[in-house]
Design an enzyme around this catalytic site. Sequence first.
Site, PDB file in Angstrom:
ATOM      1  N   GLN A   1      39.865  33.165  39.670  1.00 38.78           N
ATOM      2  CA  GLN A   1      41.368  33.579  39.928  1.00 38.78           C
ATOM      3  C   GLN A   1      42.089  32.359  40.598  1.00 38.78           C
ATOM      4  OE1 GLN A   1      42.087  38.054  39.724  1.00 38.78           O
ATOM      5  NE2 GLN A   1      39.924  37.601  40.824  1.00 38.78           N
ATOM      6  N   ASN A   2      41.164  31.616  41.416  1.00 37.14           N
ATOM      7  CA  ASN A   2      41.870  30.770  42.453  1.00 37.14           C
ATOM      8  C   ASN A   2      42.309  29.439  41.748  1.00 37.14           C
ATOM      9  OD1 ASN A   2      40.817  32.733  44.265  1.00 37.14           O
ATOM     10  ND2 ASN A   2      38.944  31.502  44.476  1.00 37.14           N
TER      11      ASN A   2
ATOM     12  N   HIS B   1      43.832  31.180  36.143  1.00 35.36           N
ATOM     13  CA  HIS B   1      45.341  31.455  36.652  1.00 35.36           C
ATOM     14  C   HIS B   1      45.755  29.909  36.939  1.00 35.36           C
ATOM     15  CE1 HIS B   1      44.893  35.509  38.572  1.00 35.36           C
ATOM     16  NE2 HIS B   1      44.873  35.719  37.147  1.00 35.36           N
TER      17      HIS B   1
ATOM     18  N   THR C   1      37.141  39.558  45.395  1.00 36.66           N
ATOM     19  CA  THR C   1      38.563  39.641  44.813  1.00 36.66           C
ATOM     20  C   THR C   1      38.732  41.222  44.990  1.00 36.66           C
ATOM     21  OG1 THR C   1      39.635  39.648  42.758  1.00 36.66           O
ATOM     22  CG2 THR C   1      37.324  40.013  42.423  1.00 36.66           C
TER      23      THR C   1
ATOM     24  N   ASN D   1      31.720  41.589  48.378  1.00 35.69           N
ATOM     25  CA  ASN D   1      33.195  41.404  48.932  1.00 35.69           C
ATOM     26  C   ASN D   1      33.103  41.807  50.328  1.00 35.69           C
ATOM     27  OD1 ASN D   1      35.746  40.845  47.576  1.00 35.69           O
ATOM     28  ND2 ASN D   1      36.269  42.651  48.393  1.00 35.69           N
ATOM     29  N   LEU D   2      34.334  41.503  51.205  1.00 35.77           N
ATOM     30  CA  LEU D   2      34.343  41.798  52.504  1.00 35.77           C
ATOM     31  C   LEU D   2      34.541  43.161  52.627  1.00 35.77           C
ATOM     32  CD1 LEU D   2      34.301  40.316  55.057  1.00 35.77           C
ATOM     33  CD2 LEU D   2      36.800  40.164  55.430  1.00 35.77           C
ATOM     34  N   GLU D   3      35.233  43.953  51.691  1.00 39.01           N
ATOM     35  CA  GLU D   3      35.365  45.460  51.768  1.00 39.01           C
ATOM     36  C   GLU D   3      35.398  45.726  50.385  1.00 39.01           C
ATOM     37  OE1 GLU D   3      39.084  45.256  53.853  1.00 39.01           O
ATOM     38  OE2 GLU D   3      40.416  44.530  52.162  1.00 39.01           O
TER      39      GLU D   3
HETATM   40  N1  APR Z   1      34.477  37.069  52.123  1.00 39.32           N
HETATM   41  C1  APR Z   1      34.263  37.744  50.945  1.00 39.32           C
HETATM   42  N2  APR Z   1      35.350  38.428  50.380  1.00 39.32           N
HETATM   43  C2  APR Z   1      36.453  38.387  51.310  1.00 39.32           C
HETATM   44  C3  APR Z   1      36.704  37.629  52.409  1.00 39.32           C
HETATM   45  C4  APR Z   1      35.449  36.880  52.846  1.00 39.32           C
HETATM   46  N3  APR Z   1      35.393  35.879  53.715  1.00 39.32           N
HETATM   47  N4  APR Z   1      37.937  37.658  53.041  1.00 39.32           N
HETATM   48  C5  APR Z   1      38.544  38.326  52.218  1.00 39.32           C
HETATM   49  N5  APR Z   1      37.866  38.954  51.193  1.00 39.32           N
HETATM   50  C6  APR Z   1      38.034  39.832  50.184  1.00 39.32           C
HETATM   51  C7  APR Z   1      39.180  40.791  50.651  1.00 39.32           C
HETATM   52  O1  APR Z   1      38.504  42.018  51.233  1.00 39.32           O
HETATM   53  C8  APR Z   1      39.854  41.188  49.308  1.00 39.32           C
HETATM   54  O2  APR Z   1      39.441  42.318  48.677  1.00 39.32           O
HETATM   55  O3  APR Z   1      38.738  39.009  48.899  1.00 39.32           O
HETATM   56  C9  APR Z   1      39.861  39.932  48.441  1.00 39.32           C
HETATM   57  C10 APR Z   1      41.191  39.118  48.282  1.00 39.32           C
HETATM   58  O4  APR Z   1      41.737  40.014  47.552  1.00 39.32           O
HETATM   59  P1  APR Z   1      43.328  39.202  47.126  1.00 39.32           P
HETATM   60  O5  APR Z   1      44.073  38.638  48.455  1.00 39.32           O
HETATM   61  O6  APR Z   1      43.996  40.181  46.251  1.00 39.32           O
HETATM   62  O7  APR Z   1      43.040  38.134  46.336  1.00 39.32           O
HETATM   63  P2  APR Z   1      42.478  38.060  44.787  1.00 39.32           P
HETATM   64  O8  APR Z   1      41.788  39.342  44.569  1.00 39.32           O
HETATM   65  O9  APR Z   1      41.894  36.783  44.473  1.00 39.32           O
HETATM   66  O10 APR Z   1      43.978  38.146  43.997  1.00 39.32           O
HETATM   67  C11 APR Z   1      44.003  38.047  42.454  1.00 39.32           C
HETATM   68  O11 APR Z   1      46.448  38.142  42.571  1.00 39.32           O
HETATM   69  O12 APR Z   1      48.339  37.446  43.368  1.00 39.32           O
HETATM   70  C12 APR Z   1      47.547  37.136  42.531  1.00 39.32           C
HETATM   71  O13 APR Z   1      47.271  35.092  41.247  1.00 39.32           O
HETATM   72  C13 APR Z   1      46.862  35.738  42.487  1.00 39.32           C
HETATM   73  O14 APR Z   1      44.797  35.067  41.614  1.00 39.32           O
HETATM   74  C14 APR Z   1      45.529  36.036  42.671  1.00 39.32           C
HETATM   75  C15 APR Z   1      45.126  37.316  42.088  1.00 39.32           C
END
Ligand code: APR
Length: 232
Positions: free
Chosen positions: A90-91, A108, A176, A201-203
């Site tokens: 998604q990155n 994306h 994610t 995932n971190l959480e």
């Molecule tokens: N290691 C593993 N997971 C992590 C870390 C880490 N160091 N740091 C953060 N996380 C986790 C968080 O706990 C969270 O669940 O990564 C996730 C990030 O979530 P989002 O910020 O929502 O990012 P993402 O899921 O990629 O968003 C999806 O939303 O805004 C749109 O287009 C954008 O591609 C993006 C999509």
Amino acid sequence: MKSGRIVILTGAGISAESGLGTFRDVGGIWTQYDVAEVATPEGFARDPALVRRFYDARRENALAASPNAAHHALARLEAAMGDRLTLITQNIDTLHEAAGHRRVWHMHGRIDRARCADCGSVTPWAGPMTAEDTCGDCNAVGRLRPDVVWFGEMPMMLEDIADALACADLFVAIGTSGAVYPAAGFVADARVQGAKTLELNLERSDVTSLFDETRLGPASDLVPRWVDELTG
Ligand code: APR
Ligand code: ZN
């Protein structure tokens, strides 16, 4: 290698330890910017300069960042599995590619490419984007936008993704939040045809209940460990 076909979905969390911001964590990008203003076609029509400045900053950060151990581990897994591994991200950063990953499906889009809003042509783009920039194909001026998918637009490669999920033996989500569809629905698509599912995932994500197994921790720790388990 005991596994068949693996489909991996990555999100902003895999790039967090490379210094790139996530969206929904504390202090995340969507707590600093209004999505409607900087990540929708309407926002771009209303104030293209603001949208270009937003993505110029993200492009500069993304291109200055380095892949971390998680990106490198997935590239190692691809070298061991070949096309039995499908990586969907998604990155919009290209840290998977920077780690040597060869086949990356950017659903994306990518921050290192520009798209002409008039003729649709896509070209590599590493620097700032301005209203004076001209399309190399149709010569339109000031009509370039980042080649990324905004809210309200159709993500890329959805048919290929559906085909890959339909024959996955294992689906793995890494970094994610499971907050945005259709990506958040991939785990359900994989489960319905019998794939095993793993969340790193971190959480716990918003769809954590759909995973057979969830491992919590930083990607740079979890992903290399998981890849070592698979590749022995
Ligand atoms: N290691 C593993 N997971 C992590 C870390 C880490 N160091 N740091 C953060 N996380 C986790 C968080 O706990 C969270 O669940 O990564 C996730 C990030 O979530 P989002 O910020 O929502 O990012 P993402 O899921 O990629 O968003 C999806 O939303 O805004 C749109 O287009 C954008 O591609 C993006 C999509
Ligand atoms: Zn054009």
